[in-house]
Design a protein around this motif. Structure first.
Motif, PDB file in Angstrom:
ATOM      1  N   PRO A 450     -41.143 -15.756  24.118  1.00  0.00           N
ATOM      2  CA  PRO A 450     -41.824 -16.632  25.362  1.00  0.00           C
ATOM      3  C   PRO A 450     -40.267 -17.073  24.996  1.00  0.00           C
ATOM      4  CG  PRO A 450     -43.879 -16.171  24.719  1.00  0.00           C
ATOM      5  CD  PRO A 450     -43.187 -15.793  23.636  1.00  0.00           C
ATOM      6  N   ALA A 451     -39.736 -17.733  24.743  1.00  0.00           N
ATOM      7  CA  ALA A 451     -38.799 -18.783  24.623  1.00  0.00           C
ATOM      8  C   ALA A 451     -37.044 -17.859  25.258  1.00  0.00           C
ATOM      9  CB  ALA A 451     -38.642 -19.049  22.346  1.00  0.00           C
ATOM     10  N   TRP A 452     -37.291 -16.869  25.090  1.00  0.00           N
ATOM     11  CA  TRP A 452     -36.366 -16.216  26.063  1.00  0.00           C
ATOM     12  C   TRP A 452     -36.317 -16.126  27.869  1.00  0.00           C
ATOM     13  CZ3 TRP A 452     -31.614 -16.040  23.996  1.00  0.00           C
ATOM     14  CH2 TRP A 452     -31.403 -15.572  22.918  1.00  0.00           C
ATOM     15  N   GLN A 453     -38.105 -15.722  27.974  1.00  0.00           N
ATOM     16  CA  GLN A 453     -38.418 -16.003  29.593  1.00  0.00           C
ATOM     17  C   GLN A 453     -37.749 -17.290  29.590  1.00  0.00           C
ATOM     18  OE1 GLN A 453     -42.159 -15.747  30.392  1.00  0.00           O
ATOM     19  NE2 GLN A 453     -42.118 -14.581  32.138  1.00  0.00           N
ATOM     20  N   ARG A 454     -37.824 -18.224  28.490  1.00  0.00           N
ATOM     21  CA  ARG A 454     -37.219 -19.771  29.436  1.00  0.00           C
ATOM     22  C   ARG A 454     -36.110 -19.764  29.208  1.00  0.00           C
ATOM     23  NH1 ARG A 454     -42.147 -20.936  26.296  1.00  0.00           N
ATOM     24  NH2 ARG A 454     -40.980 -20.917  24.302  1.00  0.00           N
ATOM     25  N   SER A 458     -33.023 -20.869  32.537  1.00  0.00           N
ATOM     26  CA  SER A 458     -32.657 -21.843  32.436  1.00  0.00           C
ATOM     27  C   SER A 458     -31.273 -20.320  33.065  1.00  0.00           C
ATOM     28  CB  SER A 458     -32.539 -22.472  30.886  1.00  0.00           C
ATOM     29  OG  SER A 458     -31.201 -23.419  31.306  1.00  0.00           O
ATOM     30  N   ALA A 459     -30.451 -20.153  32.148  1.00  0.00           N
ATOM     31  CA  ALA A 459     -29.539 -18.955  32.312  1.00  0.00           C
ATOM     32  C   ALA A 459     -29.347 -19.155  33.996  1.00  0.00           C
ATOM     33  CB  ALA A 459     -29.085 -18.014  31.664  1.00  0.00           C
ATOM     34  N   LEU A 471     -41.171 -10.145  29.956  1.00  0.00           N
ATOM     35  CA  LEU A 471     -42.358  -9.932  29.283  1.00  0.00           C
ATOM     36  C   LEU A 471     -42.440  -9.348  28.724  1.00  0.00           C
ATOM     37  CD1 LEU A 471     -42.411 -12.216  26.800  1.00  0.00           C
ATOM     38  CD2 LEU A 471     -44.454 -12.973  27.362  1.00  0.00           C
ATOM     39  N   LEU A 472     -43.084  -8.224  27.308  1.00  0.00           N
ATOM     40  CA  LEU A 472     -43.059  -7.359  27.144  1.00  0.00           C
ATOM     41  C   LEU A 472     -44.201  -7.721  25.740  1.00  0.00           C
ATOM     42  CD1 LEU A 472     -40.690  -4.436  27.604  1.00  0.00           C
ATOM     43  CD2 LEU A 472     -42.474  -5.161  29.576  1.00  0.00           C
ATOM     44  N   THR A 506     -29.978 -18.783  21.778  1.00  0.00           N
ATOM     45  CA  THR A 506     -31.729 -20.256  23.187  1.00  0.00           C
ATOM     46  C   THR A 506     -30.760 -20.031  24.366  1.00  0.00           C
ATOM     47  OG1 THR A 506     -29.165 -20.975  22.272  1.00  0.00           O
ATOM     48  CG2 THR A 506     -30.326 -21.713  20.576  1.00  0.00           C
ATOM     49  N   ALA A 507     -30.925 -20.810  25.049  1.00  0.00           N
ATOM     50  CA  ALA A 507     -30.766 -20.383  26.461  1.00  0.00           C
ATOM     51  C   ALA A 507     -28.629 -20.633  26.998  1.00  0.00           C
ATOM     52  CB  ALA A 507     -31.333 -21.414  27.382  1.00  0.00           C
ATOM     53  N   THR A 508     -28.623 -21.212  25.758  1.00  0.00           N
ATOM     54  CA  THR A 508     -27.106 -20.543  25.880  1.00  0.00           C
ATOM     55  C   THR A 508     -26.178 -20.124  25.690  1.00  0.00           C
ATOM     56  OG1 THR A 508     -26.909 -23.586  25.133  1.00  0.00           O
ATOM     57  CG2 THR A 508     -25.163 -22.538  24.472  1.00  0.00           C
TER      58      THR A 508
END
Length: 521
Positions: A450-454, A458-459, A471-472, A506-508
């Protein structure tokens, strides 16, 4: 110079390449203008067959079922026979009654529509998506500068219009003038012979054994050029025979009469007194030729303008459609402003090696099927079909390579494990949903974390890029994509993996990858 109209993209040529480019540009929201010098689409029953990878792209555009319905039933098989004539000695049969089983690589099945049937479908969809199509429109001149392209068009009524476009796509075929006007040369084996294609009606009875479709490559020294090809068409009782002449015999080719064509048809069929009614004749050339570069400033080549190849293997039309598929999202990104202009440089970087690969494969197929006398050891080794259809790689271009990169142009797609530059693997997520169903209209981030979804949200907001996170649940898909439970993979609109983070990030990290892929400073 007075400008009569302005468009983001002008496409010249309404064949498979131009029609596909227009359709996919429309899918990505770009209202292009397509012009074609002929009064309508092709009436030649050629370029038959949409391979599995092409059907994936056509599924994204929403026309896969239409195209499949426009061809014959693939479950009937398509025998490709090497023979002296249709009724005569058979030397070898390449495909029997069954197609290769690629169900482990794709959810799609082949289609067998001809160019005659496919072009109107692609153009109809393009129009639905906002593309304007103008037939009987001749391009008299093309000039470009740092800011755009200016084309002078001559319409059917003789009126002249000047169009200013941000970009131009040259889909004007192997005889088109745009490539030459840009000073772009070609390389390859050059022109191989002159060919004559004759469409005719005849009653062949049970000669084709009741098959709806058949293709014969003919090795017959009595025919001009030492052989040719026989193919059935979309209409029962209508067939086409192709026969060739060496380039040095072009004068004889031009002097052929209808009676000469009937003689060639009878030799090809193997019935000396066969009653024949000729419907149409067309001259063409058989060549192995690839453009030295596919882009010049704001002009980009697709289809036969980019690569011309023998028809043996059936990938000329498929490559033309996919040229448009791979170019359209890049043009859309640059026109919309979420990609840098440098992204268009990757059109040459990624597609020219593929054009060279497929042209080489079809030249080798031509030797194996109908021209064994041309074998001299310099022809390419024939690769497994799944490698050229699903295993082609973009090792450089609009990707962020990782530590697994080895620079290979092709690979076994069953063992790619989703590395950047490879086609995203097909994996069933449920009984009727594949990973492939998520791709095609923007960037997609696949993850079980889920962190990648956020991070994706952001990106996407930061860069203004069409990006969706999917999200799978953890499963086989993650193994196929080479990810840990914390990782994520970024897939381009054309189903190629652009970047991946095997573990968390991270989003970065994601925004940096997108900037690299999209040539954003």
């Amino acid at each position: 110079m007075r400008i009569d109209e302005r468009v983001p993209v002008l496409i010249v040529g309404a064949g498979l390449a131009g029609a596909a480019t227009a359709m996919f540009l429309g899918l990505h929201g770009v209202p292009a203008l397509l012009v074609e010098r002929h009064p309508g689409t092709s009436n030649q029953p050629k370029a038959r067959g949409q391979s599995w990878h092409t059907m994936e792209a056509l599924r994204i555009a929403g026309v896969a079922d239409q195209v499949r319905d426009a061809g014959y039933d693939v479950d009937l098989g398509m025998p490709i026979v090497i023979a002296e004539s249709v009724a005569g000695r058979r030397f070898h049969e390449i495909l029997g009654e069954k197609w290769p089983d690629f169900s482990h690589l794709t959810r799609e099945r082949m289609a067998m529509a001809s160019q005659e049937r496919a072009e109107p479908i692609l153009l109809g969809r393009a129009r639905e998506l906002g593309v304007e199509v103008r037939f009987e429109t001749l391009v008299e001149s093309v000039t470009q500068d740092a800011d755009g392209v200016t084309a002078v068009l001559r319409q059917a009524d003789g009126a002249q219009r000047t169009v200013r476009a941000d970009y131009l796509v040259a889909a004007d075929g192997w005889r088109g003038a745009i490539r030459e006007s840009l000073g772009i040369g070609t390389h390859g084996r050059g022109e191989l012979n002159h060919s004559h294609s004759v469409v005719f009606e005849a009653e062949l009875g049970d000669l084709l054994e009741g098959r709806e479709f058949a293709l014969f490559y003919l090795q017959n020294p009595e025919m001009d050029g030492g052989g040719g090809a026989f193919v059935s068409t979309d209409d029962p009782g209508r067939y086409a025979v192709m026969f060739g002449h060496e380039v040095a015999s072009a004068e004889r080719f031009e002097s052929f009469s209808d009676d000469d064509c009937v003689e060639q048809i009878r030799l090809a069929v193997g019935i000396p007194d066969l009653p024949v009614r000729i419907l149409s004749r067309a001259s063409t050339g058989l060549a192995h030729r690839v453009a030295d570069r596919l882009s010049e400033g704001r002009v980009h080549l697709v289809g036969d303008a980019a690569q011309t190849m023998p028809p043996h293997g059936g990938q000329g039309g498929n490559t033309a459609i996919l040229d448009g598929f791979h170019l359209a999202w890049k043009l859309a990104g640059v026109v919309a402003g979420w990609a840098g202009a440098g992204l268009l440089d990757s059109h040459d970087t990624e597609r020219r090696p593929y054009g060279e690969l497929i042209a080489g494969q079809q030249y080798a197929n031509m030797i194996a099927r109908s021209k064994p006398e041309l074998a001299d050891g310099t022809e390419d080794e024939i690769l497994p079909a799944e490698w050229t259809l699903f295993g082609y790689r973009c090792a450089a271009g609009a990707v962020v390579p990782d530590s697994t990169e080895d620079g290979a142009l092709v690979e076994d797609p069953a063992t790619s494990f989703g590395r950047p530059g490879s086609r995203a693997p097909h994996v069933w997520l449920t009984e009727d949903v594949s990973t492939m169903d998520h791709f095609g209209k923007g960037f997609v981030l696949l993850t079980a974390n889920p962190a990648w979804q956020r991070a994706a949200e952001s990106a996407a907001e930061q860069l203004g890029v069409p990006l969706t996170a999917v999200l799978l649940p953890d499963g086989d898909w993650r193994t196929a994509y080479g990810l840990s439970p914390a990782g994520a993979t970024l897939v381009r609109p054309d189903r190629f993996v652009a970047w991946r983070s095997v573990d968390d990030g991270t989003a970065t990290d994601l925004a940096g990858a997108l900037k690299t892929v999209l040539f954003r400073s």
